[in-house]
Design a protein around this motif. Structure first.
Motif, PDB file in Angstrom:
ATOM      1  N   LEU A   1       0.762  -1.220   0.146  1.00 21.76           N
ATOM      2  CA  LEU A   1       0.075  -0.039  -0.132  1.00 21.76           C
ATOM      3  C   LEU A   1       0.726   1.332  -0.116  1.00 21.76           C
ATOM      4  N   SER A   2       2.086   1.132   0.397  1.00 25.56           N
ATOM      5  CA  SER A   2       3.080   2.201   0.451  1.00 25.56           C
ATOM      6  C   SER A   2       3.249   2.986  -1.054  1.00 25.56           C
ATOM      7  N   GLU A   3       3.334   4.425  -1.196  1.00 24.07           N
ATOM      8  CA  GLU A   3       3.789   4.969  -2.293  1.00 24.07           C
ATOM      9  C   GLU A   3       5.198   4.361  -2.807  1.00 24.07           C
ATOM     10  N   LEU A   4       5.194   4.589  -4.076  1.00 22.41           N
ATOM     11  CA  LEU A   4       6.786   4.220  -4.622  1.00 22.41           C
ATOM     12  C   LEU A   4       7.605   5.071  -4.112  1.00 22.41           C
ATOM     13  N   ASN A   5       7.453   6.414  -3.791  1.00 23.05           N
ATOM     14  CA  ASN A   5       8.483   7.422  -3.338  1.00 23.05           C
ATOM     15  C   ASN A   5       9.559   7.387  -4.199  1.00 23.05           C
ATOM     16  N   LEU A   6       9.410   7.490  -5.517  1.00 19.97           N
ATOM     17  CA  LEU A   6      10.581   7.680  -6.330  1.00 19.97           C
ATOM     18  C   LEU A   6      11.297   8.935  -6.451  1.00 19.97           C
ATOM     19  N   GLY A   7      12.680   8.848  -6.696  1.00 14.52           N
ATOM     20  CA  GLY A   7      13.120  10.121  -6.604  1.00 14.52           C
ATOM     21  C   GLY A   7      12.639  11.054  -7.751  1.00 14.52           C
ATOM     22  N   PRO A   8      13.228  12.018  -7.986  1.00 12.40           N
ATOM     23  CA  PRO A   8      13.150  13.056  -9.200  1.00 12.40           C
ATOM     24  C   PRO A   8      13.484  12.289 -10.531  1.00 12.40           C
ATOM     25  N   PRO A   9      12.733  12.189 -11.415  1.00 11.33           N
ATOM     26  CA  PRO A   9      13.252  11.614 -12.670  1.00 11.33           C
ATOM     27  C   PRO A   9      14.701  12.189 -13.158  1.00 11.33           C
ATOM     28  N   PRO A  10      15.609  11.237 -13.966  1.00  6.56           N
ATOM     29  CA  PRO A  10      16.765  11.893 -14.293  1.00  6.56           C
ATOM     30  C   PRO A  10      16.668  13.240 -15.553  1.00  6.56           C
ATOM     31  N   ALA A  11      17.644  13.889 -15.370  1.00 13.66           N
ATOM     32  CA  ALA A  11      17.679  15.080 -16.337  1.00 13.66           C
ATOM     33  C   ALA A  11      16.922  14.771 -17.835  1.00 13.66           C
ATOM     34  N   ASP A  12      17.677  13.711 -18.053  1.00 12.87           N
ATOM     35  CA  ASP A  12      17.225  13.225 -19.734  1.00 12.87           C
ATOM     36  C   ASP A  12      16.047  12.469 -19.738  1.00 12.87           C
ATOM     37  N   HIS A  13      15.089  12.333 -18.771  1.00 13.33           N
ATOM     38  CA  HIS A  13      13.872  11.727 -18.806  1.00 13.33           C
ATOM     39  C   HIS A  13      12.757  12.232 -19.849  1.00 13.33           C
ATOM     40  N   LYS A  14      12.280  11.346 -20.727  1.00 14.34           N
ATOM     41  CA  LYS A  14      11.411  11.891 -21.673  1.00 14.34           C
ATOM     42  C   LYS A  14       9.890  12.022 -21.072  1.00 14.34           C
ATOM     43  N   PRO A  15       9.202  12.997 -21.380  1.00 19.10           N
ATOM     44  CA  PRO A  15       7.700  13.239 -20.760  1.00 19.10           C
ATOM     45  C   PRO A  15       6.843  12.165 -20.879  1.00 19.10           C
ATOM     46  N   CYS A  16       5.963  12.016 -20.067  1.00 17.47           N
ATOM     47  CA  CYS A  16       5.053  10.850 -20.036  1.00 17.47           C
ATOM     48  C   CYS A  16       4.133  11.119 -21.063  1.00 17.47           C
ATOM     49  N   ARG A  17       3.499  10.184 -21.468  1.00 17.59           N
ATOM     50  CA  ARG A  17       2.414  10.570 -22.533  1.00 17.59           C
ATOM     51  C   ARG A  17       1.202  11.221 -21.900  1.00 17.59           C
TER      52      ARG A  17
END
Length: 137
Positions: free
Chosen positions: A114-130
């Motif tokens: 049930l916990s959130e993924l708590n991902l860090g910020p996406p890398p600088a070269d991350h492509k935008p999500c659809r």
């Protein structure tokens, strides 16, 4: 011999050799140091810092289970920032057997699932999500 058969035979032979010469700890240490975790990442430290922005020693059970689900993933197509529900489902497929073999109890399974993924910020070269509204951080 067909290439798929040779590849399978080579993998099977390697598995047999590993089970005779390596201890469980040797195998786990090697997987943690050299395993592939998608996005061209090798090793648990690189994956932990890439996905969560922290050292592996600071990961929660939930986060470690998500990374465990990525082991052996050679693709770069899967993106947990854009596909959080799929990442959570993969995490659950690691946690469920842990509860079944009593590595974690029912409460631990429920809390981690049930916990959130708590991902860090996406890398600088991350492509935008659809759908930019699903980017989680």
């Amino acid at each position: 011999l067909k290439s798929w058969f040779r590849g399978g035979l080579a993998g099977f032979s390697t598995l047999i050799l590993i089970t005779h010469w390596w201890t469980r700890d040797d195998f786990l240490r090697t997987a943690a140091e050299r395993g592939e975790f998608g996005a061209g990442l090798r090793g648990i430290e690189a994956a932990s810092r890439h996905y969560f922005g922290r050292p592996a020693a600071e990961l929660t059970l939930s986060q470690a289970a998500m990374l465990a689900a990525f082991i052996g993933d050679r693709t770069t197509a899967f993106d947990p920032w854009c596909e959080a529900a799929a990442a959570a489902e993969m995490r659950g497929r690691v946690l469920q057997p842990m509860q079944a073999d009593r590595s974690i109890d029912e409460a631990g399974l429920s809390a981690a699932n049930l916990s959130e993924l708590n991902l860090g910020p996406p890398p600088a070269d991350h492509k935008p999500c659809r759908d930019s509204s699903i980017l989680s951080g």
